[in-house]
Design a protein around this motif. Structure first.
Motif, short mmCIF file in Angstrom:
data_model
loop_
_atom_site.label_atom_id
_atom_site.label_comp_id
_atom_site.label_asym_id
_atom_site.label_seq_id
_atom_site.Cartn_x
_atom_site.Cartn_y
_atom_site.Cartn_z
N GLY A 62 0.81 -1.21 0.00
CA GLY A 62 0.00 0.00 0.00
C GLY A 62 0.84 1.26 0.00
O GLY A 62 0.50 2.24 -0.67
N THR A 63 1.95 1.23 0.73
CA THR A 63 2.85 2.39 0.77
C THR A 63 3.43 2.67 -0.61
O THR A 63 3.45 3.82 -1.07
N LEU A 64 3.90 1.62 -1.27
CA LEU A 64 4.45 1.80 -2.62
C LEU A 64 3.39 2.29 -3.59
O LEU A 64 3.67 3.12 -4.46
N ALA A 65 2.17 1.78 -3.45
CA ALA A 65 1.08 2.22 -4.33
C ALA A 65 0.84 3.73 -4.18
O ALA A 65 0.69 4.45 -5.17
N VAL A 66 0.83 4.20 -2.94
CA VAL A 66 0.62 5.63 -2.68
C VAL A 66 1.77 6.46 -3.26
O VAL A 66 1.55 7.52 -3.87
N LEU A 67 3.00 5.98 -3.10
CA LEU A 67 4.16 6.72 -3.60
C LEU A 67 4.15 6.83 -5.12
O LEU A 67 4.52 7.87 -5.68
N TRP A 68 3.74 5.76 -5.81
CA TRP A 68 3.68 5.81 -7.28
C TRP A 68 2.56 6.73 -7.75
O TRP A 68 2.72 7.46 -8.72
N ALA A 69 1.43 6.69 -7.07
CA ALA A 69 0.35 7.61 -7.42
C ALA A 69 0.76 9.06 -7.15
O ALA A 69 0.46 9.96 -7.94
N TRP A 70 1.46 9.27 -6.05
CA TRP A 70 1.95 10.60 -5.69
C TRP A 70 2.94 11.11 -6.73
O TRP A 70 2.88 12.28 -7.14
#
Length: 226
Positions: A62-70
């Motif tokens: 989930g953290t990586l998903a947020v960082l890529w979307a960011w």
């Protein structure tokens, strides 16, 4: 009219190196001191890899998903697209990577197994987290131009590839596609600017091919049964 083979990669660059590095600096200035939070987040991910919890696999994905979307919005869409029209077409791919990480990544086992592939992934992750920010200084650029995990795409892609190489799961290789594509695209850009970081991006792509090649080699042929 010049023949096509007389062109070099510099001829296709849409901006000057000075413009590109200044964009990185402005991005850092706008987000400071988020960099400290991202480094602490990277350290937390490392701890969860070494000592996984029942919930840490979903948190890492989930953290990586947020960082890529960011990164898709804050860097590619809001900043990079102002000097490179192609960035607006890359941003949806970053968003796709975020979706894949949320859907597929949550099913993987994110931990450090101390195998050869995992150790190579750990080396990539530690480089992206701790060493890549110093690349700007080594290249003679100011510290405000440092590229930090979670803030700019290059170290984020390198770290993601490293983490995926440590993950275990049937579809883990699928998560490598977008980060590898970005590393190749960034390598081409940095190569045209003569930036020394280009070799890190190219090397990361080559290292990421190892798990993909092994999977292809392990796949049964048409005359064999799985």
């Amino acid at each position: 009219m010049p023949e096509w083979w007389t062109y070099s990669t510099e001829d296709f660059l849409l901006f000057s190196p000075r413009t590109y590095w200044r964009l990185i600096e402005r991005h850092n200035e706008a987000l400071w001191p988020t960099h400290v939070l991202m480094l602490l987040l990277g350290a937390a991910i490392l701890l969860w890899l070494i000592r996984p919890r029942t919930w840490s696999h979903r948190v890492i994905a989930g953290t990586l998903a947020v960082l890529w979307a960011w990164s898709a919005w804050s860097f590619l869409w809001e900043r990079y697209a102002t000097i490179n029209w192609a960035a607006s077409y890359v941003a949806p791919l970053f968003a796709l990577q975020a979706v894949l990480l949320a859907l597929v990544g949550a099913r993987l086992r994110w931990s450090l197994s101390w195998t050869g592939r995992a150790l190579a992934g750990l080396a990539l992750f530690l480089y992206a987290l701790a060493l890549h920010p110093f690349a700007a200084l080594l290249a003679g650029r100011p510290p405000r131009g440092a590229e930090v995990f979670g803030i700019t795409p290059d170290p984020t892609a390198i770290a993601t590839i490293g983490l995926i190489m440590m993950a275990e799961g049937r579809w883990s290789w699928l998560l490598l596609t977008v980060p590898m594509a970005w590393c190749l695209a960034s390598w081409a850009t940095l190569h045209s600017m003569g930036a020394p970081e280009q070799w890190v991006l190219l090397g990361t792509t080559l290292v990421a091919l190892v798990p993909v090649a092994r999977r292809c080699a392990a796949r049964p042929t048409s005359g064999e049964h799985p």
